[in-house]
Structures are given as C-alpha cells and as structure tokens.
Design an enzyme around this catalytic site. Sequence first.
Site, PDB file in Angstrom:
ATOM      1  N   TRP A 137       3.896 -12.464   7.579  1.00 39.75           N
ATOM      2  CA  TRP A 137       2.363 -12.791   7.983  1.00 39.75           C
ATOM      3  C   TRP A 137       1.989 -13.743   8.930  1.00 39.75           C
ATOM      4  O   TRP A 137       0.941 -14.349   8.891  1.00 39.75           O
ATOM      5  CB  TRP A 137       1.861 -12.786   6.351  1.00 39.75           C
ATOM      6  CG  TRP A 137       1.772 -11.593   5.493  1.00 39.75           C
ATOM      7  CD1 TRP A 137       0.721 -10.932   5.361  1.00 39.75           C
ATOM      8  CD2 TRP A 137       2.804 -11.221   4.825  1.00 39.75           C
ATOM      9  NE1 TRP A 137       0.989  -9.907   4.337  1.00 39.75           N
ATOM     10  CE2 TRP A 137       2.210 -10.039   3.924  1.00 39.75           C
ATOM     11  CE3 TRP A 137       4.164 -11.268   4.500  1.00 39.75           C
ATOM     12  CZ2 TRP A 137       2.991  -9.219   3.222  1.00 39.75           C
ATOM     13  CZ3 TRP A 137       5.173 -10.578   3.764  1.00 39.75           C
ATOM     14  CH2 TRP A 137       4.511  -9.561   2.931  1.00 39.75           C
ATOM     15  N   CYS A 186       1.734  -5.234   3.831  1.00 39.49           N
ATOM     16  CA  CYS A 186       1.664  -4.243   2.706  1.00 39.49           C
ATOM     17  C   CYS A 186       1.425  -2.913   3.100  1.00 39.49           C
ATOM     18  O   CYS A 186       2.250  -1.931   2.452  1.00 39.49           O
ATOM     19  CB  CYS A 186       0.502  -4.842   1.605  1.00 39.49           C
ATOM     20  SG  CYS A 186      -1.140  -4.303   2.435  1.00 39.49           S
ATOM     21  N   HIS A 244      -4.956  -4.538  -0.636  1.00 38.74           N
ATOM     22  CA  HIS A 244      -3.700  -4.439  -0.841  1.00 38.74           C
ATOM     23  C   HIS A 244      -3.243  -3.165  -0.933  1.00 38.74           C
ATOM     24  O   HIS A 244      -3.926  -2.304  -1.785  1.00 38.74           O
ATOM     25  CB  HIS A 244      -3.045  -5.379  -1.965  1.00 38.74           C
ATOM     26  CG  HIS A 244      -1.511  -5.432  -2.069  1.00 38.74           C
ATOM     27  ND1 HIS A 244      -0.651  -5.594  -1.108  1.00 38.74           N
ATOM     28  CD2 HIS A 244      -0.842  -5.144  -3.353  1.00 38.74           C
ATOM     29  CE1 HIS A 244       0.683  -5.295  -1.709  1.00 38.74           C
ATOM     30  NE2 HIS A 244       0.605  -4.914  -3.004  1.00 38.74           N
ATOM     31  N   ASP A 265       5.138  -0.716  -5.870  1.00 41.98           N
ATOM     32  CA  ASP A 265       4.939  -1.460  -4.879  1.00 41.98           C
ATOM     33  C   ASP A 265       6.200  -2.008  -4.054  1.00 41.98           C
ATOM     34  O   ASP A 265       6.807  -2.772  -5.034  1.00 41.98           O
ATOM     35  CB  ASP A 265       3.981  -2.556  -5.331  1.00 41.98           C
ATOM     36  CG  ASP A 265       3.306  -3.423  -4.340  1.00 41.98           C
ATOM     37  OD1 ASP A 265       3.781  -3.346  -3.188  1.00 41.98           O
ATOM     38  OD2 ASP A 265       2.399  -4.155  -4.778  1.00 41.98           O
ATOM     39  N   ASN A 289      -7.809  -6.700 -12.377  1.00 48.47           N
ATOM     40  CA  ASN A 289      -8.577  -7.146 -13.474  1.00 48.47           C
ATOM     41  C   ASN A 289      -8.893  -8.601 -13.455  1.00 48.47           C
ATOM     42  O   ASN A 289      -9.512  -8.952 -14.269  1.00 48.47           O
ATOM     43  CB  ASN A 289      -8.129  -6.766 -14.849  1.00 48.47           C
ATOM     44  CG  ASN A 289      -8.605  -5.259 -14.954  1.00 48.47           C
ATOM     45  OD1 ASN A 289      -9.482  -4.836 -14.919  1.00 48.47           O
ATOM     46  ND2 ASN A 289      -7.529  -4.544 -15.126  1.00 48.47           N
ATOM     47  N   GLU A 308     -14.218  -1.015 -21.264  1.00 48.96           N
ATOM     48  CA  GLU A 308     -13.698  -2.122 -20.547  1.00 48.96           C
ATOM     49  C   GLU A 308     -13.357  -3.432 -21.415  1.00 48.96           C
ATOM     50  O   GLU A 308     -12.348  -4.041 -21.492  1.00 48.96           O
ATOM     51  CB  GLU A 308     -14.806  -2.445 -19.407  1.00 48.96           C
ATOM     52  CG  GLU A 308     -14.103  -3.487 -18.523  1.00 48.96           C
ATOM     53  CD  GLU A 308     -15.119  -4.225 -17.916  1.00 48.96           C
ATOM     54  OE1 GLU A 308     -16.312  -4.691 -18.219  1.00 48.96           O
ATOM     55  OE2 GLU A 308     -14.820  -4.967 -16.768  1.00 48.96           O
ATOM     56  N   TYR A 332      -5.297 -11.195   6.077  1.00 50.73           N
ATOM     57  CA  TYR A 332      -5.721 -10.416   5.111  1.00 50.73           C
ATOM     58  C   TYR A 332      -5.293 -10.687   3.827  1.00 50.73           C
ATOM     59  O   TYR A 332      -5.934 -10.137   2.512  1.00 50.73           O
ATOM     60  CB  TYR A 332      -5.475  -8.691   5.639  1.00 50.73           C
ATOM     61  CG  TYR A 332      -4.202  -8.440   5.164  1.00 50.73           C
ATOM     62  CD1 TYR A 332      -3.874  -7.603   3.782  1.00 50.73           C
ATOM     63  CD2 TYR A 332      -3.034  -8.561   5.948  1.00 50.73           C
ATOM     64  CE1 TYR A 332      -2.867  -7.082   3.414  1.00 50.73           C
ATOM     65  CE2 TYR A 332      -1.857  -8.181   5.447  1.00 50.73           C
ATOM     66  CZ  TYR A 332      -1.667  -7.543   4.139  1.00 50.73           C
ATOM     67  OH  TYR A 332      -0.265  -6.920   3.657  1.00 50.73           O
TER      68      TYR A 332
END
Lengths: 742, 742
Positions: free
Chosen positions: A298, A333, A392, A415, A455, A509, A575
């Site tokens: 990055w 990413c 992401h 990921d 979250n 939630e 980013y």
Amino acid sequence: MSDQGTTPTPSPAPPAPTGRPPKVTNRGRTAVPVASSNSDSTDMPEFELFGSPGPRGLPPLTEYLDIFDVDMMRRPDESNKMQHHTAFYSSDQLVVRRGQEFQVNITFNRPYDPARDKIAVEFVIGSSPQYSKGTYIPVFPTKQRKGSWEGRITNKSDKTVTMGITPTANCIVGKYHMYVAVSTPFGIRRTRKDHSRDLYILFNPWVADDAVFLDDEPEREECVMSEMGLIFHGSSDDVSERNWNYGQFNYGILDACLYIMDRAEMPITDRGDPIKISRKASAMLNSRDDEGVLVGSWSGDYTYGVAPTSWTGSTDILLGYASSKMPVCYAQCWVYAAVFNTFLRCLGIPSRVVTNFYSAHDNDGNLKTDIILDDNGRIDRNLTRDSIWNYHCWNECFMSRPDLPPGFGGWQVVDATPQETSDGMYRCGPASVKAIKHGQICFPFDAAFVFAEVNSDVVFYSRSRDGTMEPVKVNRTHVGRMVLTKTPGEMTRRDITDQYKFSEGSAEERTVLEKAEEYGCKREKSNPPPADVDLVLPTLEVSVGDDFSFSLELVNRSDQQRTVDAYISGSVVFYTGVTSSEFLFMTPTVEIEPNKSVKELVEVQSKSYMKQLVEQANLHFIVTGKVKETGQIVTAMKVVNLHNPKLIIEVSGGGKVSEEMMASVQFTNPFTFSLEGVYIRMEGPGIMPPKFKYYSLIAGGSSLTWTEFFIPLRAGSTRVIATLDCPSLRQVLGQATITIEP
Amino acid sequence: MSDQGTTPTPSPAPPAPTGRPPKVTNRGRTAVPVASSNSDSTDMPEFELFGSPGPRGLPPLTEYLDIFDVDMMRRPDESNKMQHHTAFYSSDQLVVRRGQEFQVNITFNRPYDPARDKIAVEFVIGSSPQYSKGTYIPVFPTKQRKGSWEGRITNKSDKTVTMGITPTANCIVGKYHMYVAVSTPFGIRRTRKDHSRDLYILFNPWVADDAVFLDDEPEREECVMSEMGLIFHGSSDDVSERNWNYGQFNYGILDACLYIMDRAEMPITDRGDPIKISRKASAMLNSRDDEGVLVGSWSGDYTYGVAPTSWTGSTDILLGYASSKMPVCYAQCWVYAAVFNTFLRCLGIPSRVVTNFYSAHDNDGNLKTDIILDDNGRIDRNLTRDSIWNYHCWNECFMSRPDLPPGFGGWQVVDATPQETSDGMYRCGPASVKAIKHGQICFPFDAAFVFAEVNSDVVFYSRSRDGTMEPVKVNRTHVGRMVLTKTPGEMTRRDITDQYKFSEGSAEERTVLEKAEEYGCKREKSNPPPADVDLVLPTLEVSVGDDFSFSLELVNRSDQQRTVDAYISGSVVFYTGVTSSEFLFMTPTVEIEPNKSVKELVEVQSKSYMKQLVEQANLHFIVTGKVKETGQIVTAMKVVNLHNPKLIIEVSGGGKVSEEMMASVQFTNPFTFSLEGVYIRMEGPGIMPPKFKYYSLIAGGSSLTWTEFFIPLRAGSTRVIATLDCPSLRQVLGQATITIEP
C-alpha cells in the site's frame, strides 16, 4: 548393580556441530510422508502378480483380455465436458465434476464378456495412493463388486465398451490418473501410465450431494461460470466500479490452482473439503507466512512489480506465480479478492467478490474504532491510530457447513488480504454470513473478526490535560455502511447489506449485538447525549485536477444561540483510511441563531492537493468542533473520490467466434504536466489474453492510441478491459462491451 | 477527448528489476505498525508541555511537586511478591499478578497535598502506547479521576506516599514500565526511564475476575506453582514415568517466555487473552512454520542436538532458544508438552501435562485408523500406513471461554507437537475438554482433532485379489485407552479418562459419538460379527537385553472344532507406532477343540531384537489369522516396553536452604558391549541448575560415579533428576527425593 569394573572417566564433550540442523525427516514419526502434492505420483505396476512367479517364470497372460485403447472422450464438444459444464476449460485433459457420471471408451483385443472377464478402472491421486484414504479408487463395471465410485457399462459395440463412472460427490478434487486393469488368476495387468489418461475432477455445484451444491441457476451461472468481474470501490455515496477478467478457464489456470495447494503442502486427503480448501487458500493467496501468491503493498512505490491498480485480470498473476514459483508483486484488497475468486470458480466452488464500505480493520472482536480529540475538540493525530478503510473487498463462497450446527451453510466469508489479527495468522474464514448476521460468532472460522468489520462503532474520545479520556460521541452507523456485489447475469450492482445486518435500529439488530457481546465482542457502552448542533457535509463529485468548493452546513436544533469553534481538516488518504498529508486546515468560529443553520464555504484549489495525491486519489474531510455554550463535541466526516480521466476503448471487426477483431485504447493526458513510466494493459474474458504497452512519457495535453488484434474464442456478451497506470496517475480505467456471435 | 497533440510513441518496457522484492512496509496500510514486541518500547517525554513555550521560554516548574525517589518494593521478601505468589521468580524486577493490588513508594521534595498536587503513575507497554488499546494506562490516586486501573493512597509519611495500584483483571500480561507524572498548569513532568521501574504483570488464578481463575487451592498450587513434573509414558498396562524440572521460576525463563511471543510477532494487545496466548504458543513451541522453540525429530539420529530422551527439564531449552534465537534440537511429544507447561505456568496460566495411551494421529475428524490384511489375514505392510501412537502427551490449561456458549470453560487441550493436519497448521487448541467429552466438536479450536485422538476406531480391512476391500473387524476400545496426569501435591498418577469420555458402552457414549458425527466426524459404520475364536496376549514386564517367552492363547468359544492359520509378528516400533523392523515371524496353524483353548509358545531371544532397538525400546506383537472353518479374521495386539537399567542417585549433606549438598549418579553398563558417546544430565527443581557430563565410552560391565555439589535455594520436598543417553541406549532414568528444611 555392581560398583566394580573399570570405572569410565568423563571426557570433554565433543565439539558441537555447527551450521543449521539437518532437514527433518518423517522417520519414526509416520510410516510414510503425508501426500501433499498433486504433481507427485506413483506408477502403478503394469503387472501385479499374486505370489512369486512359478518355476517356469511368468504364466502366459495372452489368453486373457488385452487392452488396446482407452479414449477419455475429452474433446470440448464431446458429451463429458458438455454435461459437466467444463467445455470452457482450455485443457487437453478430461475435466469433469464429482457426483456425476462421465464416460470412457475402452477397446480390447476381442469383445468383452462380463461373465468371464474381470476388468476395473482405477483412479489414483498423489504419491501414496491408499484405498481407505480415497486416493486409490478401483471402479468395477458390475453391481456385484462395488467400490466407492459407481461404474456401469453404458454401451457395447464389437470390441469397445463404454463405461460410465460416477465419482462420489465428496471425492478429492484435483488431477487423477486413470488405469484400466484386467484381473487374471495369476495377477493384474494394467495400462501403462500415459498423460492422455490424466483427468481433473472438480467440485460440482449442480449436484445435490456435493457440499457446494447451489440450487439457483442464475447465481450458479454467475458464481461458477462467469469470467467477467465487476468490483465496487469508492465510497458508499459515490460508488465506482472496476472490471476484472477472472479468466478461470484460461490455459494453465487450473494447474496453477492445484500448484497453490501443492505449494502449501496441503494434504491430498483434505482436498475434497471446500471448507479446508477455501481456508487454506485464504492463507496462500497472500505471501505472508507461506510464500503465497501475492505480495501486498500500500506504499505507492511499485517499482519492483505491477501496481495493484494496473492489473486487468487474474491470468497474468496466477500463471506468473506458477511459473516463477515466487510471490507476485503487488496486490491490494481487490486484487487478493479477484484472484481468490478465480481460484474458487476454477475449482468449481461458487464464489463472488463483495465490497464492504467503511470497513473496520485489525480489530478482532473489539467493536471500537477510536478517534482521539484534544480538549478543544481537535483530532490528535499522534494518538489516533486506528483507521477505517473506505472500502474493503473480500470473497464469499457457497458451501454447506457440516462442521457447524444446522443453519450456517450457504455463503461464507473468506478473505485473503493479510490482516494483522485474524487468529494471529494471515488468513480469514470461511465464516458463515448467516452466523455473522445473527451474532453467532462463536463458530469457526474468524466470524468475530468479520463481524467487527461490519459492526464496529466509531468512538470519539476527548483527552483532557491530565491524561484522562472520556468518550464524547459514538457513531454506530458509519462502519459497514453498505455491502455490494455484482448482480448475477448483469453488469450492475446488488446491495446485499441485509445479508450481513438487520436494519439499523431494529429490535433484531440490538439482539444480535447483545449476542455477539456474550461471545466476547467488546462494545462501547457509554452513550453520550447527542449534541444539539449538527454538522452536514454534502456529497461531491469532483474530477482529479479540478478546483472545487463546498459548503459545510451547521444546523442549530436548540432554542438558544450556539457558537462552534470548528476544525476543518482536508487530507489526502489511502483507501485504507490512513492519512498521507493534510492539504487544508481551517478553524472558523461560527455563530448560529436558535433553530437556524449557517453555511461555511470551503474552497479547495487543485494545486493544494495534486502534489500530495496517492494511489486512488481520495480526499478525506473531517470536521470536529466544540460548542462553546454546552461543551458538546460535534463531528462530521466525508470521503471525496476524485474522478480520474477515462480510457476510450473502441472495438471493430467481425464480432464472431474465430474471426479477427481489433480493439483500440485512446487516452489524452488532461494535465499540463507529463506522465512518465506509463503502462497500459488490456484483456477481455474469452476474447483476448492480457497484453500491455509501455510509454516512457506522455506529454501534457498529448493523446495516444494503441491498437491490438484479437480472435474471440467463444460467443456471448463480454468486455474489453483496459487500465492506464503510472506513478503520478493511477487507476485510469476503460472498458467496451461487445457481443460475440457464434 | 481529443485525438490531437503530439502522439506519444510506445517504448520497450524497462528491464524488470532483479532480486527479491523489497521488504514490505506498513505505509498506507496502517497508521503505525502494530506493536508486536514487548522488548520494544517508547520513552515518554520527561516534559510534556501544553501549547508551545511562551516568549520567555519554559515556565518555572520548580514551584510544583518534584519526584525524588520511586521504590517498587520488588524484593522477594516484601509484601508485593509475597501476596502475589511471585516470590519464587528469580528476577530483579517487580513481578505481580493482575486484578490484585500492589504497592509502590513515591518520595517527593515535600509532603504530597492531595488538594493541590496532581500526580499520576503511568504504565506503558510496547512501542506504540495507546490509552484505548490498554498499552498506556494512567492511574490516579483519587477516586474522582478514575482510570481503568484503580489507584489509592494507602500510606503517607512525611514526603513519602505509598500508592496501591490494582491492574484490571483482564489487562495485558507482560513487561511494563512505570512512570510517575506530576501535572502542572504548564505541562506534565515525568520520571526518567529507569529499568528499576520495569515490572512484570502476570495472569492471576487467585482472582475471580481473571479468565484463568481456578478456585481449587491444591490444583492451583500444583498447576501454577509446582516446578516438579511427572510425565507418564509406556503403555496403558505398563505405565512408566519420567521426572521433569519445569523451572518456570528460574532466572531468565520469564523473559524467554515473553521473547517467544515477541518472536511470533504477537500483537501486544492480544496478550491479555489466555485463549490467544495459549493458541499462539502451541504454534510457537514447535519450529515448524515459524522458527519456534523446538525442532521435532523421531529419527533416532540426534547428532546435531540433544536426544529428546536426554533432557531433564525446560530451563536449558528455553534459555538456549532465547539466547541463540534459533530453534533447539530435539523434541518429541513429552518435550513439547513439558516446555509448553513451563511457558504456561510461568505466565500464570494453570496447566498440566497429560498422557493419552494409544493416541490416534493425523486424523482430523476421520475416526478411523486402518489396518489392511491380505486375503489370508496377514498384515499388508505396504498398504497399512496409519499408525497409533503408544502414547501421546499434550497440555491442558485452565481458563474461561467467553468466545463459546456457557459450559465449555475449564480445562482446555493445547498441543505443541507438530501434527500433520490440525487446521492445516502446526498448532492445536485450546479445545474445551468438556466439549470433547460431549461431542460438541463444532467449537474452536481443533476439538474435532483431539476428539479423534481419543475416540478413533481401529478398522481391519481384508483386501481381496481383485482390489476390493472389506472391513472384517472393528476395534472400538483400543484408542484413547487411558488419560493420565500427575496428582496435585503428590508424586503419583491420576486417571482423568472420565473427563474425556463417558464410560465404554454407556448410553451417553453412544449419544456423544452420534453428536460428533453430526459435525462431520466419519466413523466406520459396518459392524462385522465377532469371530468365535479369541486371541489373548499376556501382559509382560521385560528388561532390555533379556531373553523371554510368552504364550499366545487361542480360545475357541464355539461348539465346533476350529483351525486358525495365524501370523505372529514381532516388531521393534517407535513410540509413534511406526514399525522399524520385524524381528520375529511365525505362521503356526493351530487346531482347537470345541470350547477349549490352546497355548502357543513364542520365544524371543535378546540377540534377535537388540541390534534393531530404536529409541524407547518398544516391541510390538501383532497376531492376525483366519479361521479356516468360517473365514473369520482374528487379531490381537500388544506393546511390550522393555525396561531399561536405572541410574542410582544418592544425595548427602545439610538438607537446608543455602547449605551446600552433594549428589552422585551411579551407573553400571549391564551389557557385554560398550556404550559410546554417553551424556549424563542432572538437575533439580529449586536446588540445582542443569548440569551434564560426557563419557566417550563406558565398557561393558563397567561402572561410573559422577558427583556434583549444589546449594538449595528454597525449602520443601523436591527431587534430583538424572538421565543417561547414548545412541545405543536411550532413556535411562533415575531420581532421588529429598526434603530441604528452611
């Protein structure tokens, strides 16, 4: 025990050997090394005798059935590849899917007689074939002698029989070799090894017994068969998109995917399990720990490789890794996610790339991202060390989860971007999306980590002079603002936020967040009262190089006058949300009448940010302030994505399979300065392999056109994708949609 | 976009740079690198001003409180170490436990006035201290200004105040630095950094809020405070034991344990969590993947290091790793478990070493261990590739599991022995013992793997001539026969099998196996009828070098005559169950009258096995056979541990703390041949550091005596532990129990 005898005298210890310890062997530890390479293999003997040869040597085998020819029916237009959805694979070998019958033709020296002749086809994978491990599988043509894979004679004509073979729906995925064996009373006679009888067996999303079964044809068509990628970036209120050629059917890609597992020394016996394969691959797609596929950077300096923004597809990356056997430079990413997507689709695991806007990172179950303000309400950049990524990208792959209680199968997050803290390793997932939505983050793998990414709360702390900290504002809606993926069959976006989260403020939630806390997620408990002054930043669309201005609106919702000491800071950010440099700083004091609002104009000149630009040209505006009358802290944040110039792609020519066509890329340098060290790349799914052109200099205001010829391989709608990239201007994109007729 | 202007011409691409890619930086990826070393630190400034100095320079700080002296009260006999159970740590620094108050004395230039003077003590850990990450903790002496750790003035006398500080019970464990700070209107004045104010904060099993709280004093005394290890090996019907000096309090061990986490680049912020620490350590204790502490070898060739059977304790290994920064050679399972135990106890996590007899390996949820017989009932050694370890050692550590649903806290399995397939990495656990017992193997970490180690079935397959396989016998009780650990406070064994399994054949046991199958464990489903002939092998105790014989009993439980074609095979095996060489093979045919039994004598001469002996001198007898009349397959297995000669240890002298004593090791070579390259090692918990002596040759029949002096450090019952080891005779052990008076 006796004390007599010659007493030995102690000697000085022998000198310690120098150098590294010798390579560790498996001797004594295991009977044979664990087979962990699909490119290793054993040759099965051509003759396997029962007992030793008699006094007269080998008995005559000639009176028994002899094998003349084996035809794997591996041409793309033959029924095997058509019925198994594998006709697109550029491979000389047969490629089929497990849990589904395929056919081979076997020709003998005479007609086959089921009553008299005992034949079997045998499948072997890896260096240590064992029946009980599923790495040696004999298949018989009769019901009476049943192996684990089913066999039957589907046709007979003269000396040729067609045998239908159905691998089990949970068999190992990879490259097998097939032998044909004839059993005689004296021993077994086999075909000699020949690469024409190698075959690949893949996952099968079309078959209900397979762990990756996906019962939705448009989704399956997109997530297994589509090579065309659309990956979203930018910010949630100004979404940009990037085209990508996954290229999972290109020549050499399937072998490269198997090489990745070999390089990871992944036991062959684990390779039938999509959970294990996707988990292992999430570690292997990045180079950390294990010399995996892609080196992340990055830093903005990509001298030693290709800039992440410059890639147009996965093909160059995977073929480069498999041929050099060295990690490929560089990825961010979306590159990790795109190449991972190729890997998964190539093996037949349904998968898609998703983008999470405002993604909390490196948190691992701590649901707080901290921003520290000094006691005047100004950001303390020394103490503020967390960052929120503007976006992401990760992958979802589709599979059942027999290792978990019912209800958590379906889409799973994996990921490959190296995170700092996902169970201490550079890998992540598979984590059930349903488990994340319901806060059931106690199940493997890394669900708590992904939960935090969508979250987390943003907590603003005020730090007083004696060092104490106090939370003054908690933003519970900033992170995980939106999750997007490509719509099946269309070149549009699909909002799947509701698959990750219940709607903001709903009862569900709250329950979910409480459930997650039971499993150790740490939330900010304090609930500072909201200020009665709101700061509002507008949404902006700005092209790179433009001067622009906008108004910060300060809204007083109280019945009294309010005075705000505001700090308006504009920074160039990566980013990843990491600040590169501040180009604008204003400290207006604004007075607002009761129930009124005031607009404060902010003017930005291009010269103030152009020299500082990094990478994807994002500007980040943060406004913080303190209300004099009440001491309340007010904040607002906005990311502005500067829009780059575009490449113009024009395509001409036949528009038919196998007819030559032409694509041209046009670009004009819109700036007054020259661009140096410019790479332009172009490719297209099913029509053009990756190509690039290098320009050492493009003078300010000058234009160029680059033309390439190509021959479409197959029919359908596709795109030519191009990028332009140089150190002072990255992420210039262009594409053209074309339809190829059969 | 214009097509005019000077058209740039493409250039050849610049030459690709050669060599390795440059080191990856965190630039653009994160604002600061993640702090992952406890040996890194930042210096807090001695003066921290509010705003810039005025036109007249620094304001006079002299009128404010000045710090003259800070006393950490770190002597072993002071109250801090006594009350925190840390007096045994050989460390110049203060060592305390979290969640419990400790005291420091601060002396100022004048009496402290709470109304006027603002002071704080500040604790800092790692290179990037942040309040919100718990790596910078200010503690205030007044209730009004509360930090996360509590502070109070516990005593005041003239210019000295005693401050009581209580770290939170979940704070980071490791080495902190303490500053004393005085706040003035102009800025903060701090003590300069000085290593005398370093302190270690450890886990606290005595405090209810700590995740490692263990509410059982004898267990806590054993599993945190005891340095004396007793580790079981051999076979379940002939258990042997090995003494071990864990040495967790020895000088340098605590620093070595922190170094292990630094070497793993474990984020500082993760180091308050015993789940993360024990998981990370299970990876780091072995050298696979990550250059961890111990190199495993089961090869019998230990030229480049110390034989696993030769170690007497953990001290040499941990200090060697920390000083050389290179993996230490060599370990087998009990060495991994013993050093892991030192690590855990040293940090304050209650832990114990356990031994599982007949441990299935490398299975990862596949509950089958396969033995392949040919169609005469004889073992096919080419196809039989699984092995069952005679025993395997791992660790249990005690902690709550907030990441799991309630009920799975308590003892957790962790295992540092590199397995082939534990989630694809060389690490294992923590896996809840309660979850294993109840078949709830869907919870992290690696519960399915440990479940298989204690619950696998041994399946005998018969392979026919055409290659088909058929299960002919399933032994469901062989694996996980017994789990042992040391009894708290006693030098005896404690059977904890019932903590892992419900009793054989119980209803609960069946339910558990069904539950585990729901989560993907694969069991052998077939249930071949038991044969009506039993083979019985007796239990034997044999000394190495002895000739011996035993009777194989064949019992006919039917009403008809039975004839058995038996294959009796005797092999030298590693403790991993891997066969080294076969030294005995008999093929008797035995006829048995109805309801009678026949004994078949097997005679073994020492010369047949002595030359083949490996390592721990185990002989493995396997009898298989086929009953002629019925075609049934019969089997029996028995491991015979050859008993080695012993070392005689004699201790003489004062028997009081700080008074010199003497220990002598005596050994007689009982064989007719010479022993070459012999190491003898000796040490004792709390009394003697590790020592060794090398003898190049001990002639057959000759004796030796080696004497060492030592000075006991503390009172209590302890042992002198010694080993003798050479390539032709391993694992000769001896010990002497002594009691040291205060």
